[in-house]
Design a protein around this motif. Sequence first.
Motif, mmCIF file in Angstrom:
data_model
loop_
_atom_site.group_PDB
_atom_site.id
_atom_site.type_symbol
_atom_site.label_atom_id
_atom_site.label_comp_id
_atom_site.label_asym_id
_atom_site.label_seq_id
_atom_site.Cartn_x
_atom_site.Cartn_y
_atom_site.Cartn_z
ATOM 1 N N ARG A 166 -24.009 34.400 -16.171
ATOM 2 C CA ARG A 166 -24.080 35.724 -16.794
ATOM 3 C C ARG A 166 -24.339 35.576 -18.301
ATOM 4 N NH1 ARG A 166 -19.200 37.696 -15.612
ATOM 5 N NH2 ARG A 166 -18.609 37.994 -17.758
ATOM 6 N N ALA A 167 -23.730 34.570 -18.914
ATOM 7 C CA ALA A 167 -23.964 34.323 -20.339
ATOM 8 C C ALA A 167 -25.423 33.921 -20.580
ATOM 9 C CB ALA A 167 -23.020 33.239 -20.845
ATOM 10 N N GLU A 168 -25.992 33.149 -19.669
ATOM 11 C CA GLU A 168 -27.405 32.769 -19.797
ATOM 12 C C GLU A 168 -28.301 33.997 -19.642
ATOM 13 O OE1 GLU A 168 -28.841 29.428 -17.480
ATOM 14 O OE2 GLU A 168 -26.846 28.532 -17.522
ATOM 15 N N VAL A 206 -32.239 31.771 -13.598
ATOM 16 C CA VAL A 206 -30.793 32.028 -13.671
ATOM 17 C C VAL A 206 -30.280 32.548 -12.324
ATOM 18 C CG1 VAL A 206 -28.994 33.409 -14.766
ATOM 19 C CG2 VAL A 206 -30.823 32.430 -16.152
ATOM 20 N N LEU A 207 -30.980 33.541 -11.762
ATOM 21 C CA LEU A 207 -30.520 34.147 -10.513
ATOM 22 C C LEU A 207 -30.586 33.187 -9.330
ATOM 23 C CD1 LEU A 207 -32.029 37.748 -10.779
ATOM 24 C CD2 LEU A 207 -29.718 36.970 -11.351
ATOM 25 N N SER A 208 -31.505 32.215 -9.390
ATOM 26 C CA SER A 208 -31.619 31.268 -8.272
ATOM 27 C C SER A 208 -30.388 30.362 -8.172
ATOM 28 C CB SER A 208 -32.878 30.420 -8.415
ATOM 29 O OG SER A 208 -32.755 29.517 -9.505
ATOM 30 N N GLN A 209 -29.598 30.309 -9.233
ATOM 31 C CA GLN A 209 -28.396 29.472 -9.217
ATOM 32 C C GLN A 209 -27.158 30.213 -8.704
ATOM 33 O OE1 GLN A 209 -27.972 27.080 -12.914
ATOM 34 N NE2 GLN A 209 -29.902 28.065 -13.496
ATOM 35 N N LEU A 210 -27.309 31.522 -8.466
ATOM 36 C CA LEU A 210 -26.175 32.307 -7.963
ATOM 37 C C LEU A 210 -25.821 31.886 -6.552
ATOM 38 C CD1 LEU A 210 -27.048 35.926 -9.140
ATOM 39 C CD2 LEU A 210 -25.299 34.419 -10.074
ATOM 40 N N ARG A 211 -24.562 31.727 -6.294
ATOM 41 C CA ARG A 211 -24.053 31.441 -4.946
ATOM 42 C C ARG A 211 -22.890 32.381 -4.697
ATOM 43 N NH1 ARG A 211 -28.163 29.519 -5.122
ATOM 44 N NH2 ARG A 211 -28.799 27.367 -4.941
ATOM 45 N N TRP A 212 -22.870 32.947 -3.512
ATOM 46 C CA TRP A 212 -21.788 33.864 -3.165
ATOM 47 C C TRP A 212 -20.592 33.069 -2.664
ATOM 48 C CZ3 TRP A 212 -20.971 36.682 1.945
ATOM 49 C CH2 TRP A 212 -19.905 37.575 1.821
ATOM 50 N N HIS A 213 -19.421 33.309 -3.220
ATOM 51 C CA HIS A 213 -18.186 32.669 -2.800
ATOM 52 C C HIS A 213 -17.453 33.635 -1.868
ATOM 53 C CE1 HIS A 213 -19.050 29.568 -5.681
ATOM 54 N NE2 HIS A 213 -19.067 30.447 -6.666
ATOM 55 N N ALA A 214 -17.870 33.629 -0.608
ATOM 56 C CA ALA A 214 -17.331 34.578 0.364
ATOM 57 C C ALA A 214 -15.827 34.402 0.544
ATOM 58 C CB ALA A 214 -18.042 34.410 1.705
ATOM 59 N N GLY A 215 -15.354 33.170 0.438
ATOM 60 C CA GLY A 215 -13.930 32.910 0.606
ATOM 61 C C GLY A 215 -13.079 33.657 -0.405
ATOM 62 N N GLU A 216 -13.573 33.774 -1.648
ATOM 63 C CA GLU A 216 -12.835 34.523 -2.672
ATOM 64 C C GLU A 216 -12.706 35.992 -2.291
ATOM 65 O OE1 GLU A 216 -14.485 34.134 -6.587
ATOM 66 O OE2 GLU A 216 -14.616 31.950 -6.433
#
Length: 196
Positions: free
Chosen positions: A19-21, A96-106
């Motif tokens: 998000r900072a990037e 930047v967006l290609s590095q997003l990963r969803w942490h479903a466990g959280e």
Amino acid sequence: MNFGLAAVNHLLGQHPVLRAELAAFAGRRVALTLAPLSVTGVITDDGWFADCAGEAEAGIRLGAAAAVSALRGRSPDFGAVDVSGDVELAHGVGRVLSQLRWHAGEDAARLVGDIAANRLERSVRRLGGIQGEIGWRLAQNWIEHVRDEEPLLAHRDEVARFVGAVDTLRDDCERLEKRLDVLSQNLRGRSEAGVK
């Protein structure tokens, strides 16, 4: 806020560094498309996407293969991504967006607790392989959307407050009916006394 915008911001919320990037592109309007979802937003100073009016300066369109790659935790092939408009902006935001990963466990942990979420996630992934992984992520995303973004499901506290308010209203109505009966009887008594 629409569902697509909320989903992108939710993922960004799990990645403060990314998000900072993204904040480096503050004030720029970008359109993201993964059919049938399309999101157009302006990047804020804090690296979030916000609703905006006007045309997007750059567009990023992901094909189905790119979506499957993202769900598998891999970067999408360049052939599965189309960019339009300001290509430099599209590539910068796309990187930047290609590095997003969803942490479903959280997200699941917020619903059912840490231990149950961990067991549920392991079971689904073990049973279904990649299909289970995709199903797990889609189910968690849908549950969050239904609960928080488009409240079709109510939280337990909200239901308890609603039931309590209904009970209070019912009791108040019963008391009002009794008062009206007493007043009606008094008026009938006075009018009968006045007629005779």
